[in-house]
Scaffold this motif. Structure first.
Motif, PDB file in Angstrom:
ATOM      1  N   LEU A   8      -8.526   9.755   7.855  1.00 26.62           N
ATOM      2  CA  LEU A   8      -9.848   9.132   7.807  1.00 26.62           C
ATOM      3  C   LEU A   8      -9.740   7.626   7.606  1.00 26.62           C
ATOM      4  CD1 LEU A   8     -12.896   9.422   7.846  1.00 26.62           C
ATOM      5  CD2 LEU A   8     -12.814  10.020   5.408  1.00 26.62           C
TER       6      LEU A   8
ATOM      7  N   SER B   3     -12.455   0.959   1.825  1.00 28.34           N
ATOM      8  CA  SER B   3     -11.896   2.317   1.836  1.00 28.34           C
ATOM      9  C   SER B   3     -10.819   2.554   0.797  1.00 28.34           C
ATOM     10  CB  SER B   3     -11.308   2.631   3.219  1.00 28.34           C
ATOM     11  OG  SER B   3     -12.307   2.584   4.213  1.00 28.34           O
TER      12      SER B   3
ATOM     13  N   LEU C  43     -12.054   6.024   0.460  1.00 30.47           N
ATOM     14  CA  LEU C  43     -12.638   6.543   1.701  1.00 30.47           C
ATOM     15  C   LEU C  43     -14.158   6.699   1.641  1.00 30.47           C
ATOM     16  CD1 LEU C  43      -9.934   9.239   2.519  1.00 30.47           C
ATOM     17  CD2 LEU C  43     -10.075   6.904   3.410  1.00 30.47           C
TER      18      LEU C  43
ATOM     19  N   ASP D 253      -4.073   9.105   4.827  1.00 28.00           N
ATOM     20  CA  ASP D 253      -5.203   9.961   5.164  1.00 28.00           C
ATOM     21  C   ASP D 253      -5.724   9.576   6.545  1.00 28.00           C
ATOM     22  OD1 ASP D 253      -7.957  10.987   5.358  1.00 28.00           O
ATOM     23  OD2 ASP D 253      -7.677  11.543   3.258  1.00 28.00           O
TER      24      ASP D 253
ATOM     25  N   LEU E 141      -9.487   6.051  10.935  1.00 28.01           N
ATOM     26  CA  LEU E 141     -10.758   6.160  11.637  1.00 28.01           C
ATOM     27  C   LEU E 141     -11.759   5.130  11.108  1.00 28.01           C
ATOM     28  CD1 LEU E 141     -11.128  10.058  11.845  1.00 28.01           C
ATOM     29  CD2 LEU E 141     -10.555   8.472  13.704  1.00 28.01           C
ATOM     30  N   GLN E 142     -11.781   4.945   9.799  1.00 29.55           N
ATOM     31  CA  GLN E 142     -12.695   3.958   9.218  1.00 29.55           C
ATOM     32  C   GLN E 142     -12.303   2.544   9.621  1.00 29.55           C
ATOM     33  OE1 GLN E 142     -12.777   4.835   5.003  1.00 29.55           O
ATOM     34  NE2 GLN E 142     -14.258   6.484   5.263  1.00 29.55           N
TER      35      GLN E 142
END
Length: 289
Positions: A57, A49, A17, A55, A60-61
């Motif tokens: 995130l 990532s 991440l 996760d 989102l990434q």
């Protein structure tokens, strides 16, 4: 005479991440590869990532991953080097369908243009709840400054049919970004041979070169040897690996003599047989065919 191509394989311990750290690390290695005269640099699968799909995130990434592809295009043009930026997770949203995540490899030319892309077809079992396969889309090859290229991703390596389809389309070199761990096998399999995954890669990569008279550029993630395999390498028929890495961070620049593909084909005549009108084998992916 077929040319010799100078290529770079790049592996490091990808930080989960920490997308900007991983991207900057990749760019620094690509710059080093260009300084050593490499015409092509290849990164590992999940290089931005890592693999942490549970996760929030991570998703989102993935939604912002396109901007990193654009940055790699600019870097390739600046350095006059072709780049395969491992794989990039892409988030696709549609009001009428569930959100999909594709694991995609791109081939960026030395002028910054995208010459080809490939979405992972054969999804490793733990990935299946999170990723969408390219399904029945054909494997296709495309022309690049380093020859006619096909791309596969990680577990695709286990399927000879994927290689055959690329070779039938004229691929000379198959590029395989990977995130293949030391403990991907089941505990039962590892109890018989703790190094079974390394054996899988060592034997299969060389076999695929011989049975398809092609070259392979294989790039894996690095890290502590109890968890990571590394083993990034460039492999050719007749001679096997012409350069390989262990589990260390870094890059390896290798001269890839594509003349060996002609030597292998003259010896084995695999492509010649495949091009025959009365070729024995056809693809049958379903018993209903």
């Amino acid at each position: 005479m077929a040319p010799t191509r100078r290529v770079a394989v790049i592996q490091w311990h990808i930080k989960e991440l920490e997308i900007d750290y991983n991207h900057n690390t990749a760019c620094n290695y690509i710059r080093q590869a260009a300084l050593q005269g490499a015409e092509l640099a290849v990164l590992p699968e999940y290089h931005l990532s890592g693999w942490v799909p549970d996760d929030p995130l991570w998703a989102l990434q993935a939604a912002e991953s396109s901007k990193y592809l654009t940055r790699y295009q600019a870097l390739a043009k600046e350095l006059n080097i072709c780049v395969v930026p491992g794989t990039i997770i892409e988030k696709h949203e549609d009001l009428n369908t569930p959100t999909k995540f594709f694991n995609t490899a791109y081939f960026i030319s030395n002028d910054g243009s995208i010459l080809g892309s490939y979405r992972k077809k054969n999804i490793w079992h733990p990935e299946r709840p999170h990723l969408t396969s390219s399904g029945s889309e054909r494997h296709v090859a495309f022309d690049t400054p380093v020859g006619r290229v096909g791309m596969l991703i990680c577990w695709d390596l286990a399927f000879p049919e994927a290689f055959r389809e690329l070779i039938a389309d004229g691929a000379e070199v198959v590029i395989i970004p990977t995130f293949w761990g030391a403990n991907d096998a089941t505990p039962e399999a590892l109890s018989h041979n703790p190094a079974s995954e390394a054996l899988f890669l060592e034997s299969t990569l060389t076999s695929r070169c011989f049975e398809n008279t092609c070259g392979i550029i294989f790039v894996n993630a690095a890290g502590p040897p109890e968890d990571f395999l590394g083993m990034s390498r460039v492999v050719l028929p007749t001679v096997g690996p012409v350069g390989k890495m262990g589990t260390e961070d870094g890059l390896l620049v290798v001269d890839m003599d594509l003349g060996l593909l002609d030597v292998a084909e003259k010896n084995y005549k695999v492509r010649q047989d495949m091009s025959r009108k009365d070729w024995y084998y056809v693809y049958r992916h379903s018993v209903s065919q």
